[in-house]
Design an enzyme around this catalytic site. Structure first.
Site, PDB file in Angstrom:
ATOM      1  N   GLY A  12       0.284  20.493  96.076  1.00  0.00           N
ATOM      2  CA  GLY A  12       1.601  20.997  95.711  1.00  0.00           C
ATOM      3  C   GLY A  12       2.605  20.668  96.794  1.00  0.00           C
ATOM      4  N   GLY A  17       4.937  23.031 100.622  1.00  0.00           N
ATOM      5  CA  GLY A  17       3.817  22.180 101.004  1.00  0.00           C
ATOM      6  C   GLY A  17       4.215  21.044 101.917  1.00  0.00           C
ATOM      7  N   LYS A 190       5.865  41.869 100.097  1.00  0.00           N
ATOM      8  CA  LYS A 190       6.761  40.743  99.794  1.00  0.00           C
ATOM      9  C   LYS A 190       7.437  40.921  98.441  1.00  0.00           C
ATOM     10  CE  LYS A 190       7.295  35.763  99.844  1.00  0.00           C
ATOM     11  NZ  LYS A 190       6.691  34.412  99.921  1.00  0.00           N
ATOM     12  N   ASN A 198      14.758  37.582  93.191  1.00  0.00           N
ATOM     13  CA  ASN A 198      14.414  36.438  92.348  1.00  0.00           C
ATOM     14  C   ASN A 198      14.685  36.747  90.882  1.00  0.00           C
ATOM     15  OD1 ASN A 198      12.927  33.890  93.522  1.00  0.00           O
ATOM     16  ND2 ASN A 198      12.296  35.588  94.823  1.00  0.00           N
ATOM     17  N   SER A 261      13.945  31.034  95.139  1.00  0.00           N
ATOM     18  CA  SER A 261      13.163  29.942  94.554  1.00  0.00           C
ATOM     19  C   SER A 261      13.141  30.000  93.026  1.00  0.00           C
ATOM     20  CB  SER A 261      11.730  29.968  95.099  1.00  0.00           C
ATOM     21  OG  SER A 261      11.095  31.202  94.801  1.00  0.00           O
ATOM     22  N   GLU A 273       8.191  31.456  87.594  1.00  0.00           N
ATOM     23  CA  GLU A 273       6.886  32.096  87.791  1.00  0.00           C
ATOM     24  C   GLU A 273       6.904  33.554  87.316  1.00  0.00           C
ATOM     25  OE1 GLU A 273       4.845  30.322  91.617  1.00  0.00           O
ATOM     26  OE2 GLU A 273       6.931  30.788  92.054  1.00  0.00           O
TER      27      GLU A 273
END
Length: 312
Positions: A12, A17, A190, A198, A261, A273
């Site tokens: 990834g 990454g 987190k 998000n 993100s 996600e």
């Protein structure tokens, strides 16, 4: 550099990454990147790069591959795929696994540790939380706005010698590392920031964190969602202090027009996600008897937000 994890595969190679892979490679590790669309461009350029604090750090002639079979068995696999691609892991991981291979997942939300443990064995799995603001700005190139840190922990218990050695290896590569005695507790901590910021950035139509904080209605939702994450964690014996919630709110306005993100993915037309960051925490909270109506409302909103075309 002499290190425990000399051969490392990055599965990834996006913003996270690439950032950590370049740093580990520049510190002496044999880093092998799994690439897809960026492969030809990176090979032509002959380097992968980090742009940070007005400087550029390059990893020349990086080892880049399109299939994990070409990479082969390594000492450490770092999984930085979006969790929306986790259905690929059953195919991607086996060629990378040798007798002593360790797998570190730096993915968001809840569930990735358990999934990877089911594929490679719990004994192999480390988990990490990447507190970093970075964006992929070109094939094999990342701009880092805030390097932050990684919180690193064992899936199966307290930190071990290998955990401390990996932490030292990251530190030698210029990455700030914290060790977690309880990985699951670190993941819930987190979520205190990830769930509201998000989520509302996307659910409110695609807005940055400064606009969320400046809107009294949205700011109130942030605080309510933070309290629900705190309440849900408590159902699992995890204490999140009130001061931590306040700190997570207070650090956000100075980020100015920051795009989390999930907002970056949403604006690019990529899948968000949803299940890892909102769905799985919601299901676990409800199963434990925690009352989390704001989280349930946000999850429903996110599932009905129309996906944007990547051409927009």
């Amino acid at each position: 550099m002499s290190c425990l994890f000399s051969r490392i595969a990055i599965v990834g190679a996006g913003a996270i990454g690439t950032y950590y892979g370049v740093r580990l490679g520049r510190a002496g590790a044999d880093v092998r990147f799994l690439l897809r669309s960026d492969l030809d461009a990176v090979r032509r350029r002959g380097a992968m790069a980090i742009h940070e604090n007005g400087a550029t750090l390059e990893l020349r002639t990086p080892a880049v591959f399109v299939r994990t079979e070409e990479i082969g068995a390594v000492d450490l696999v770092i999984v930085t795929l979006k969790t929306t691609a986790n259905d690929r892991l059953a195919q991607l991981l086996p060629p990378l696994i040798g007798p002593d291979t360790v797998v570190l997942t730096l993915q968001n939300g809840l569930g990735s540790d358990e999934l990877i443990a089911s594929l490679v064995g719990a004994e192999r799995v480390l988990g990490g939380l990447a507190f970093i603001a970075s964006t992929r700005t070109a094939p094999g190139e990342v701009t880092c706005y805030h390097p932050g840190s990684i919180t690193l922990g064992e899936f199966s218990g307290a930190p071990r010698e290998r955990t401390r050695m990996l932490a030292a290896q990251f530190s030698a590569a210029g990455v700030t590392i914290k060790l977690a005695d309880n990985l699951l507790a670190a993941r819930w901590h987190k979520l205190v920031w990830n769930v509201p910021f998000n989520g509302l950035a996307v659910a409110a139509g695609g807005i940055t964190t400064d606009r969320i904080c400046a809107d009294p209605r949205l700011a109130a939702r942030v605080r309510a969602l933070m309290r629900e994450v705190q309440h849900a964690a408590a159902a699992f014996g995890i204490t999140i202090a009130d001061e931590f919630l306040q700190q997570q709110f207070d650090v956000t306005p100075p980020m100015d027009a920051y795009r989390p993100s999930s907002l970056v993915d949403f604006l690019a037309g990529r899948e968000v996600e949803i299940e890892a960051i909102w769905g799985e925490p919601l299901r676990r909270a409800q199963a434990a008897g925690a009352d989390v109506p704001e989280l349930a409302k946000l999850y429903d909103e996110l599932r009905t937000v129309p996906r944007r075309s990547s051409a927009n």
